[in-house]
Every structure is written in C-alpha cells, then in structure tokens.
Design a protein around this motif. Sequence first.
Motif, PDB file in Angstrom:
ATOM      1  N   LYS B  56       0.835  -1.213   0.000  1.00 16.73           N
ATOM      2  CA  LYS B  56       0.000   0.000   0.000  1.00 16.73           C
ATOM      3  C   LYS B  56       0.868   1.260   0.000  1.00 16.73           C
ATOM      4  CE  LYS B  56      -3.369   2.192   3.211  1.00 16.73           C
ATOM      5  NZ  LYS B  56      -4.704   2.131   2.610  1.00 16.73           N
ATOM      6  N   GLN B 264      -7.098  -1.185   4.471  1.00 20.91           N
ATOM      7  CA  GLN B 264      -7.746  -0.291   3.498  1.00 20.91           C
ATOM      8  C   GLN B 264      -8.575   0.794   4.181  1.00 20.91           C
ATOM      9  OE1 GLN B 264      -6.594  -0.543   0.646  1.00 20.91           O
ATOM     10  NE2 GLN B 264      -5.638  -2.549   0.921  1.00 20.91           N
ATOM     11  N   GLY B 269      -3.827   8.811   1.367  1.00 19.73           N
ATOM     12  CA  GLY B 269      -3.888   9.553   0.107  1.00 19.73           C
ATOM     13  C   GLY B 269      -4.915   8.916  -0.801  1.00 19.73           C
ATOM     14  N   THR B 270      -4.830   9.241  -2.096  1.00 15.01           N
ATOM     15  CA  THR B 270      -5.850   8.770  -3.032  1.00 15.01           C
ATOM     16  C   THR B 270      -5.823   7.254  -3.159  1.00 15.01           C
ATOM     17  OG1 THR B 270      -5.570  10.807  -4.249  1.00 15.01           O
ATOM     18  CG2 THR B 270      -6.778   9.056  -5.335  1.00 15.01           C
ATOM     19  N   GLN B 271      -6.951   6.637  -2.865  1.00 16.19           N
ATOM     20  CA  GLN B 271      -7.067   5.191  -2.967  1.00 16.19           C
ATOM     21  C   GLN B 271      -7.418   4.802  -4.388  1.00 16.19           C
ATOM     22  OE1 GLN B 271      -9.995   3.674  -0.229  1.00 16.19           O
ATOM     23  NE2 GLN B 271      -8.393   2.940   1.122  1.00 16.19           N
ATOM     24  N   VAL B 272      -7.060   3.586  -4.743  1.00 17.33           N
ATOM     25  CA  VAL B 272      -7.404   3.085  -6.066  1.00 17.33           C
ATOM     26  C   VAL B 272      -8.543   2.086  -5.933  1.00 17.33           C
ATOM     27  CG1 VAL B 272      -6.601   1.764  -8.045  1.00 17.33           C
ATOM     28  CG2 VAL B 272      -5.080   3.415  -6.947  1.00 17.33           C
ATOM     29  N   LEU B 273      -9.700   2.460  -6.458  1.00 20.48           N
ATOM     30  CA  LEU B 273     -10.826   1.529  -6.537  1.00 20.48           C
ATOM     31  C   LEU B 273     -11.141   1.348  -8.020  1.00 20.48           C
ATOM     32  CD1 LEU B 273     -13.183   2.944  -3.742  1.00 20.48           C
ATOM     33  CD2 LEU B 273     -11.481   1.134  -3.549  1.00 20.48           C
ATOM     34  N   GLU B 274     -11.371   0.119  -8.415  1.00 20.63           N
ATOM     35  CA  GLU B 274     -11.624  -0.131  -9.836  1.00 20.63           C
ATOM     36  C   GLU B 274     -12.948   0.502 -10.264  1.00 20.63           C
ATOM     37  OE1 GLU B 274      -9.316  -1.298 -11.513  1.00 20.63           O
ATOM     38  OE2 GLU B 274      -8.068  -2.305 -10.030  1.00 20.63           O
ATOM     39  N   LEU B 275     -12.988   1.015 -11.487  1.00 20.61           N
ATOM     40  CA  LEU B 275     -14.248   1.514 -12.052  1.00 20.61           C
ATOM     41  C   LEU B 275     -15.194   0.345 -12.268  1.00 20.61           C
ATOM     42  CD1 LEU B 275     -12.809   3.883 -14.784  1.00 20.61           C
ATOM     43  CD2 LEU B 275     -14.029   4.593 -12.733  1.00 20.61           C
TER      44      LEU B 275
END
Lengths: 258, 276
Positions: B56, B264, B269-275
């Motif tokens: 992470k 999680q 900072g900016t998290q990555v979540l799938e579209l």
Amino acid sequence: MRCVVSSFWLPRDGSPVEHYEDAYFPRRTGVRTTPRLRLAVADGASESMLSGLWAQTLVRTWCRSSRRRGMADVVATAMSGWDRTLVAYREGREAEARPIEWFEQPGLDRGAHATLLGVELTRPPGGDGRWSAVSLGDSCLFQVRDDELVAAFPLNDAAAFDNAPKLVPSSARHLSRVVAHLDRAEGTWRPGDVLFLTTDALAAWFLAGAAAGTAPWRALNGIACDDSAAFAAWATGERSNRHLRNDDLTLVRVEPSP
Amino acid sequence: MPFSAEISRANPTCFLFLIDQSESMGAHIGGGDVPMTKAEAVADAVNRLLSELSIKCAKEDGVRDYFHVGVIGYGAAVGPILDGALAGRDLVPLSDVASRPARMEERTRHNGRHSAGRTVKFPTWFSPLAYGDTPMCAALTRARGVLSLWLADHPGCFPPVVVNITDGVSTDGDPLPVAQGLQALTSADGHVLLFNLHLSSGRSDPVVFPGPDAPLPDDYARQLHRMSSPLPDQMLVAAARQDLFLEDGARGFAFNADISAIVQFLDVGTQVLELR
C-alpha cells in the motif's frame, strides 16, 4: 484567440518535489495566440506505482492530440504506449542495479492510476468563444465572469471530495469502463472571463470559499504569472490555517480574449 | 474532529500486533478449506497484513514510512517476535519491515478453483509458535508501555492501532480493565484503537466488525468484543467504499475471520478503486 496561461504547482507540505504526482499541460506559461487551445490537469493516485508518470502521460497526450481526437481516443493512445513505458522503467531500474522489489510488483501489475481533466478552448471565426471539458475524477474546471462563479465541473460541492475519486487506469482492458464514466460539459467564454483548472485539494478549497461567499478566485487572480513564490506563500498560509488540505496542488489559469 | 490527522512520513502512525502464542493456539482452527493450527493461521494473516501494508505504501523510491509496525508475542514469554534483522525491536519503520523480511517463501496462488495457479513471493517476518500460557494482561501492559513512548514522540499522530489476535482465554487476569487503560492513551487526534481477532476451534460462522449488540458464540468472544474499540466514522465510510456496509457502533472485532481489510480503512492519500 489570445490566451494568457499561468500555471502553479506545489508538492504536499513535508514532501520533496520528486514526490509531486500531479501533472499539467501546457508546461509553458505566457501568451498563446491560436485558434484552439487544449489544457489539462491530472492527479496521480498516492496508492499507485508510477502514477505521477501516468498523470504526465495523460495530460501531454490530451494536449498534443488533434482536435478530431476525443478523450476516449486520447486515453486509448496513452494506454497503448504504457507497456513501452513500463519496459523502459524496468530496464532503467536494472541499469541502476535496483531490480524491482517484491513490494513494488503488485502495484506495477495493477497499473498506474490518475484523475484527468481535459479542456479545449476555441473561437470560430466570427463566432463566440467556446469551451468544452472532459473529466474522470475530481480535478475541476471553474469559470469566473464579472466576479461570479458561473461554471464548476465536474464537482460543484466541497463536500463531494473524498480519497477515492474515479481514476483513469493505465491498463487498456479497462478502456470501455473509462469511456462509460467520462463526464462532459461545454459552454461559452467572453473576454474578461477567467478559467481555472485545479486538482482536488485546491478545487475543494475553491468551492468551499465560493459557497461561503469569499470569492476565492480573487486570491488566485492576484498571483502574477510565473510568480511561483507568491503561490507557495499563499498556499502555506491557507494550509497553516487548515483551509487548504495538505496535498499536491496544481492550478492552471487561463484568460482568453478574441 | 478526531481520527482526521493526516498519515504521512512527517506524521506517521503505528500498528502494533499482539499475538497469542499459547499452547492452545496449536489446536486446529475451525472452518476453512485447508487444515491448519490457529498459530499458523495467525502467522499467515499477520505476515500477509504486513505485506499488504508495505505494498500500500510502496512508491518508485521505496516504501514510505507512513506507519511504524511492531509484533509482540505472548505465551511462554512476552516480547517482540520479529525474526532476523528486526529481532528485538518493538516498533520498526515500514520501509525497514519491507526491506528486511526474515524469509521469502514462494507460494502458489489460485485464481478460482480450477486454475493452475501461479507462484508468488510471500515474505514472512515471524513464525508460528504455540507454547506456554496466555498472559494477555501482560501483553496489553507491554503494548501500553510501547505506545506511551510512541505518543510522547508523536503527539499529533493518527491514533495508533493495536490488533490483538487470540483464542481468547487470558490466564493472567481479567484483560478488560487493562485493555481500557490501553485505549485511554490518546494523541491530539483521538484515543488508541484496540481491535481484537478471536480464533476458535469451533466451526461457528465467521463474524467481522459486528455491531454493539451482536450475538456471539461464547463468553470469550463476548469479552473480546467488549474490549474492542468502535470503528471511527471515517473507517465506516472507508469500509462502505470497499462494499462492507457496517452498522453504526460496529466494533473492531472479528471471529474466525480475516481482518486484513483494516489496512484499506486507513487513509494515506488517493485510494485506487476499480471503475465498475
């Protein structure tokens, strides 16, 4: 069409400049005389490897593409070139005797991610000036006319920002989902209008100020083109009084005229 | 507003794991497809969590020290149990954790029941052990000492998170008041969060972050549930973004379940979540 373009950026307080992961284009500030001008800002995701490089790739590809090429085309082009970027990155690391570590591999496999806002300004011969914008995520465009905010895109509420915006991934297998999620807007501009392209922290500050009636654009308009020291001093003050979240900051200011 | 401090290299927070290493942890865990002892399951879960935390926070220039991490075992002895180069240290910056695993195992990961699987690296920092009593009060007291020092040096940090993993039977007294003493420690941003993971040999259904009045299968689980901090609102929001919709007052408690999701819940900072 004549545009005065000013751009300002600052890394998160406490971070070195190498950790700045926003991106903007064009990089050159000053006066542009052109029938068409493309501009962009992007914000690389913190929890993503090579996201700053991906953000730079996206803004550059948007701004250097011809007018006929829309955002879907631009993102597809950026994605198709990303594998070569990755190969070059791996080769560079090998050359530095710094092979990819176990904790980097999952992030590289997952791909890079960034928000993206692309804006195009035009002025057809004899017609009104027009702007169009395409976005994925929380980088924002604001239009100010006669000391009033007349357009905010894609977000118009400071409470709408969180740490999980929609992001453009570098992996081409997600292209159709990116295209499905793109937000679009368009409008007209008049001489004297000012357009601001910003990444999320500055956008949230801008919208909070607009809602509170503080006319936040006045502070940004007061910073002279290329005066990065004035921008840094302003940001330090707003961060210290906690009006501005501590994050990478990017601002592109455009003043169009016929 | 509490629990809103930035987690950054300049203002890191810490994770402290307390691992039950008593003899009863040598029994097989209930449920699950692969038979394993509770001690093995705990070592797997915490090693995986350390790995996920490192991933992470990984960037091109290395792992950023948003967190400092410690693992304290309690069984025949109470003390830090990281192996190898990190042995003997109570709290370690995450970049040191990432660069110095004690061992690098290779495991096969299957994507679906019928896939052939692929080999992935699985770093480990400590090994399973099941020997001695369950001095949970001593472990919580030790944690309090470690975090008191940490908080003196990091008074503005996001509150430290303590994760206690046990089969639930303290042998050195009632752990509830000691846990409350640990939770009473504060930074300027809020009090220390204590999460508990209870492992059982019984085959009861897993429970993750239940509400304040959730029915639980035995007294040990109920006691650990009472000892667990409510999840702060920010973590409830983060959980919802991961499609984990929890009720208000949900506690940092799990029963025979994976709690790696808490990684999680922490905002760096900016998290990555799938579209979708």
